[in-house]
Scaffold this active site. Structure first.
Site, PDB file in Angstrom:
ATOM      1  N   ILE A 161       1.187  -1.242   0.069  1.00 45.64           N
ATOM      2  CA  ILE A 161       0.468   0.100  -0.187  1.00 45.64           C
ATOM      3  C   ILE A 161       0.680   1.328  -0.070  1.00 45.64           C
ATOM      4  O   ILE A 161       0.624   2.320  -0.387  1.00 45.64           O
ATOM      5  CB  ILE A 161      -0.981   0.331   1.554  1.00 45.64           C
ATOM      6  CG1 ILE A 161      -2.227   0.713   1.133  1.00 45.64           C
ATOM      7  CG2 ILE A 161      -0.377  -0.080   2.556  1.00 45.64           C
ATOM      8  CD1 ILE A 161      -3.668   0.728   1.877  1.00 45.64           C
ATOM      9  N   ASN A 185      11.860  -8.698   6.918  1.00 43.93           N
ATOM     10  CA  ASN A 185      12.082  -7.651   7.884  1.00 43.93           C
ATOM     11  C   ASN A 185      11.506  -8.832   9.293  1.00 43.93           C
ATOM     12  O   ASN A 185      10.564  -8.949   9.472  1.00 43.93           O
ATOM     13  CB  ASN A 185      11.601  -6.291   8.134  1.00 43.93           C
ATOM     14  CG  ASN A 185      12.092  -5.822   6.926  1.00 43.93           C
ATOM     15  OD1 ASN A 185      13.359  -5.929   6.649  1.00 43.93           O
ATOM     16  ND2 ASN A 185      10.744  -4.790   6.651  1.00 43.93           N
ATOM     17  N   GLY A 241      12.167  -2.837  11.660  1.00 43.06           N
ATOM     18  CA  GLY A 241      11.307  -2.645  10.782  1.00 43.06           C
ATOM     19  C   GLY A 241      10.096  -3.114  10.936  1.00 43.06           C
ATOM     20  O   GLY A 241       9.872  -2.253  10.238  1.00 43.06           O
ATOM     21  N   GLN A 242       9.882  -4.424  11.280  1.00 45.87           N
ATOM     22  CA  GLN A 242       8.514  -5.317  11.298  1.00 45.87           C
ATOM     23  C   GLN A 242       7.681  -4.217  11.556  1.00 45.87           C
ATOM     24  O   GLN A 242       7.827  -3.785  13.439  1.00 45.87           O
ATOM     25  CB  GLN A 242       8.847  -6.576  11.389  1.00 45.87           C
ATOM     26  CG  GLN A 242       7.604  -7.261  10.991  1.00 45.87           C
ATOM     27  CD  GLN A 242       7.591  -8.576  11.913  1.00 45.87           C
ATOM     28  OE1 GLN A 242       9.159  -9.190  12.182  1.00 45.87           O
ATOM     29  NE2 GLN A 242       6.423  -9.473  11.190  1.00 45.87           N
ATOM     30  N   HIS A 300       5.926 -11.816   6.304  1.00 47.70           N
ATOM     31  CA  HIS A 300       5.638 -11.549   4.809  1.00 47.70           C
ATOM     32  C   HIS A 300       6.889 -11.318   3.777  1.00 47.70           C
ATOM     33  O   HIS A 300       7.668 -10.512   5.002  1.00 47.70           O
ATOM     34  CB  HIS A 300       4.925  -9.780   4.356  1.00 47.70           C
ATOM     35  CG  HIS A 300       5.029  -9.234   5.340  1.00 47.70           C
ATOM     36  ND1 HIS A 300       5.277  -8.448   6.121  1.00 47.70           N
ATOM     37  CD2 HIS A 300       6.075  -7.808   4.994  1.00 47.70           C
ATOM     38  CE1 HIS A 300       5.275  -7.397   7.340  1.00 47.70           C
ATOM     39  NE2 HIS A 300       6.408  -7.644   6.425  1.00 47.70           N
TER      40      HIS A 300
HETATM   41  P1  DGP Z   1       7.121  -3.745   7.486  1.00 48.17           P
HETATM   42  O1  DGP Z   1       8.093  -2.746   7.608  1.00 48.17           O
HETATM   43  O2  DGP Z   1       7.936  -5.520   6.708  1.00 48.17           O
HETATM   44  O3  DGP Z   1       6.602  -4.981   8.618  1.00 48.17           O
HETATM   45  O4  DGP Z   1       6.448  -4.055   5.856  1.00 48.17           O
HETATM   46  C1  DGP Z   1       4.958  -4.051   6.131  1.00 48.17           C
HETATM   47  C2  DGP Z   1       4.705  -3.791   4.706  1.00 48.17           C
HETATM   48  O5  DGP Z   1       3.071  -3.559   4.481  1.00 48.17           O
HETATM   49  C3  DGP Z   1       4.544  -1.590   4.884  1.00 48.17           C
HETATM   50  O6  DGP Z   1       5.335  -1.630   3.247  1.00 48.17           O
HETATM   51  C4  DGP Z   1       3.017  -1.687   4.102  1.00 48.17           C
HETATM   52  C5  DGP Z   1       1.919  -2.394   4.240  1.00 48.17           C
HETATM   53  N1  DGP Z   1       1.713  -2.030   4.324  1.00 48.17           N
HETATM   54  C6  DGP Z   1       0.453  -2.496   5.608  1.00 48.17           C
HETATM   55  N2  DGP Z   1      -1.082  -2.520   5.477  1.00 48.17           N
HETATM   56  C7  DGP Z   1      -1.141  -2.246   4.664  1.00 48.17           C
HETATM   57  C8  DGP Z   1      -2.840  -2.543   3.409  1.00 48.17           C
HETATM   58  O7  DGP Z   1      -3.200  -2.454   4.301  1.00 48.17           O
HETATM   59  N3  DGP Z   1      -2.181  -3.500   2.306  1.00 48.17           N
HETATM   60  C9  DGP Z   1      -1.572  -3.606   1.701  1.00 48.17           C
HETATM   61  N4  DGP Z   1      -1.577  -2.886   0.603  1.00 48.17           N
HETATM   62  N5  DGP Z   1      -0.136  -3.379   2.225  1.00 48.17           N
HETATM   63  C10 DGP Z   1      -0.201  -2.872   4.028  1.00 48.17           C
END
Ligand code: DGP
Length: 114
Positions: A31, A87, A93-94, A100
């Site tokens: 997102i 991460n 930074g998770q 994922h």
């Molecule tokens: P991390 O920092 O590795 O936990 O990355 C989490 C990622 O998830 C971050 O790049 C933004 C993404 N993200 C968070 N909420 C949503 C969502 O509701 N939809 C989508 N498509 N991505 C999301």
């Protein structure tokens, strides 16, 4: 998990731009993209972090990478190059605690990452 955003995406309760789905592994666009191509590849089953994987999950980890290769190919960045990142916990930074793999591509990616 009822309060997990990625479980809700996997269940179709929250919309996402889906790129791949084989029933066990799902890919969708991030997102908040950090590159022209930024996909997230997740197991459908809730696993909070990389630390929570067990030996029984070895095949699932392979599926995540194979799905990443497939997404990179489908999006036309397999040859130009891409990066996969998982991460794990605070210092990495998770922010979403459902395992994922990020797939980033479409520009030159700096190294080392910040
Ligand atoms: P991390 O920092 O590795 O936990 O990355 C989490 C990622 O998830 C971050 O790049 C933004 C993404 N993200 C968070 N909420 C949503 C969502 O509701 N939809 C989508 N498509 N991505 C999301």
């Amino acid at each position: 998990m009822s309060d997990c955003i990625f479980c809700k995406i996997a269940a179709g309760e929250i919309p996402a731009i889906k790129l791949y789905d084989d029933g066990e592994v799902l890919a969708f666009r991030d997102i908040n993209p950090e590159a022209p191509v930024h996909a997230l590849i997740i197991p459908r089953r809730h696993i909070a972090t990389l630390n929570d994987l067990g030996t029984a999950d070895a095949a699932l980890v392979g599926q995540l990478y194979l799905a990443g290769k497939r997404v990179a190919t489908d999006l036309g960045v397999a040859d130009s190059g891409y990066r996969t990142v998982i991460n794990c916990n605070r210092d990495a930074g998770q922010i979403v605690f459902h395992l994922h793999m990020h797939l980033l591509a479409g520009r030159e990616l700096g190294w080392p990452p910040g």
